[in-house]
Scaffold this motif. Structure first.
Motif, PDB file in Angstrom:
ATOM      1  N   THR A  89       0.828  -1.209   0.000  1.00  0.00           N
ATOM      2  CA  THR A  89       0.000   0.000   0.000  1.00  0.00           C
ATOM      3  C   THR A  89       0.856   1.250   0.000  1.00  0.00           C
ATOM      4  O   THR A  89       1.774   1.378   0.804  1.00  0.00           O
ATOM      5  N   ILE A  90       0.533   2.169  -0.897  1.00  0.00           N
ATOM      6  CA  ILE A  90       1.147   3.494  -0.901  1.00  0.00           C
ATOM      7  C   ILE A  90       0.074   4.459  -0.411  1.00  0.00           C
ATOM      8  O   ILE A  90      -0.970   4.621  -1.049  1.00  0.00           O
ATOM      9  N   ASP A  91       0.316   5.055   0.746  1.00  0.00           N
ATOM     10  CA  ASP A  91      -0.636   5.983   1.345  1.00  0.00           C
ATOM     11  C   ASP A  91      -0.584   7.331   0.629  1.00  0.00           C
ATOM     12  O   ASP A  91       0.447   7.691   0.043  1.00  0.00           O
ATOM     13  N   PRO A  92      -1.680   8.101   0.711  1.00  0.00           N
ATOM     14  CA  PRO A  92      -1.699   9.383   0.010  1.00  0.00           C
ATOM     15  C   PRO A  92      -0.711  10.414   0.549  1.00  0.00           C
ATOM     16  O   PRO A  92      -0.390  11.368  -0.152  1.00  0.00           O
ATOM     17  N   ASP A  93      -0.186  10.207   1.762  1.00  0.00           N
ATOM     18  CA  ASP A  93       0.766  11.168   2.312  1.00  0.00           C
ATOM     19  C   ASP A  93       2.226  10.726   2.143  1.00  0.00           C
ATOM     20  O   ASP A  93       3.141  11.406   2.587  1.00  0.00           O
ATOM     21  N   TYR A  94       2.479   9.601   1.465  1.00  0.00           N
ATOM     22  CA  TYR A  94       3.851   9.126   1.223  1.00  0.00           C
ATOM     23  C   TYR A  94       4.427   9.833   0.002  1.00  0.00           C
ATOM     24  O   TYR A  94       3.781   9.928  -1.037  1.00  0.00           O
ATOM     25  N   ARG A  95       5.654  10.327   0.131  1.00  0.00           N
ATOM     26  CA  ARG A  95       6.290  11.035  -0.976  1.00  0.00           C
ATOM     27  C   ARG A  95       7.658  10.462  -1.355  1.00  0.00           C
ATOM     28  O   ARG A  95       8.414  11.067  -2.103  1.00  0.00           O
ATOM     29  N   GLY A  96       7.972   9.277  -0.866  1.00  0.00           N
ATOM     30  CA  GLY A  96       9.242   8.650  -1.228  1.00  0.00           C
ATOM     31  C   GLY A  96       9.135   7.887  -2.531  1.00  0.00           C
ATOM     32  O   GLY A  96       8.083   7.832  -3.175  1.00  0.00           O
ATOM     33  N   GLU A  97      10.248   7.286  -2.925  1.00  0.00           N
ATOM     34  CA  GLU A  97      10.270   6.498  -4.156  1.00  0.00           C
ATOM     35  C   GLU A  97       9.351   5.287  -4.034  1.00  0.00           C
ATOM     36  O   GLU A  97       9.292   4.632  -2.984  1.00  0.00           O
ATOM     37  N   VAL A  98       8.656   4.970  -5.104  1.00  0.00           N
ATOM     38  CA  VAL A  98       7.856   3.751  -5.159  1.00  0.00           C
ATOM     39  C   VAL A  98       8.829   2.594  -5.315  1.00  0.00           C
ATOM     40  O   VAL A  98       9.637   2.574  -6.257  1.00  0.00           O
ATOM     41  N   GLY A  99       8.782   1.669  -4.381  1.00  0.00           N
ATOM     42  CA  GLY A  99       9.635   0.486  -4.434  1.00  0.00           C
ATOM     43  C   GLY A  99       8.785  -0.761  -4.471  1.00  0.00           C
ATOM     44  O   GLY A  99       7.635  -0.751  -4.022  1.00  0.00           O
ATOM     45  N   VAL A 100       9.327  -1.821  -5.015  1.00  0.00           N
ATOM     46  CA  VAL A 100       8.616  -3.091  -5.129  1.00  0.00           C
ATOM     47  C   VAL A 100       9.452  -4.167  -4.450  1.00  0.00           C
ATOM     48  O   VAL A 100      10.602  -4.386  -4.830  1.00  0.00           O
ATOM     49  N   ILE A 101       8.879  -4.828  -3.440  1.00  0.00           N
ATOM     50  CA  ILE A 101       9.576  -5.925  -2.775  1.00  0.00           C
ATOM     51  C   ILE A 101       9.274  -7.209  -3.541  1.00  0.00           C
ATOM     52  O   ILE A 101       8.163  -7.743  -3.456  1.00  0.00           O
TER      53      ILE A 101
END
Length: 160
Positions: A89-101
């Motif tokens: 989940t990417i929350d609406p307040d997250y501003r870091g790089e999108v990463g995929v585990i």
């Protein structure tokens, strides 16, 4: 056709030459996320191992929306490679790089190369919950408290 939600996206220096996430088909629910690993240094994912794969992008979701990072079925069936915390989940307040585990459940090493489609990104509305605490005896259903296979196993598996 579905309504279009405008989302601000930033390409990070290591992802500037990569295409933005895109839908593979007109009716696709998820946008393809690409690996932003160095071309000269692909990521080798050994069997049983996991790694955080960069995508080279940051996004600014509007309030009331989340983004879900989901596996690509082709990687899962062909190689046993999937998204470990699926859906992430990417929350609406997250501003870091999108990463995929990614995790390799397969039997052989899997090589993640630059611009490889490694996951899907699905953007969805968020529904907030407000709890109404109380006993549930008047909230009965046909299923009741049965869980973990209580409704049956369904048809036989296609692949074993």
């Amino acid at each position: 056709m579905a309504e279009t939600l405008r989302v601000r996206i930033e390409r990070l220096p290591h992802g500037r030459d990569l295409p933005l996430p895109a839908y593979a088909t007109e009716e696709a629910a998820g946008l393809d996320l690409l690996a932003a690993v160095p071309e000269a240094a692909p990521l080798v994912l050994e069997p049983g191992r996991r790694a955080l794969v960069p995508t080279g992008i940051r996004i600014a979701l509007p309030p009331g929306f989340e983004a879900q990072v989901r596996p690509r079925s082709g990687l899962a069936i062909r190689y046993g490679v999937t998204v470990l915390n699926s859906p992430g989940t990417i929350d609406p307040d997250y501003r870091g790089e999108v990463g995929v585990i990614l995790v390799n459940h397969g039997d052989v090493s899997f090589v993640v190369t630059r611009a490889m489609r490694i996951a899907q990104l699905v953007v969805a509305p968020i529904v907030r919950v407000g709890w109404d605490e109380g006993a549930l005896e008047n909230e009965g259903t046909a299923r009741g408290v049965g869980g973990f296979g209580s409704t049956g196993l369904g048809p036989p598996a296609l692949l074993r």
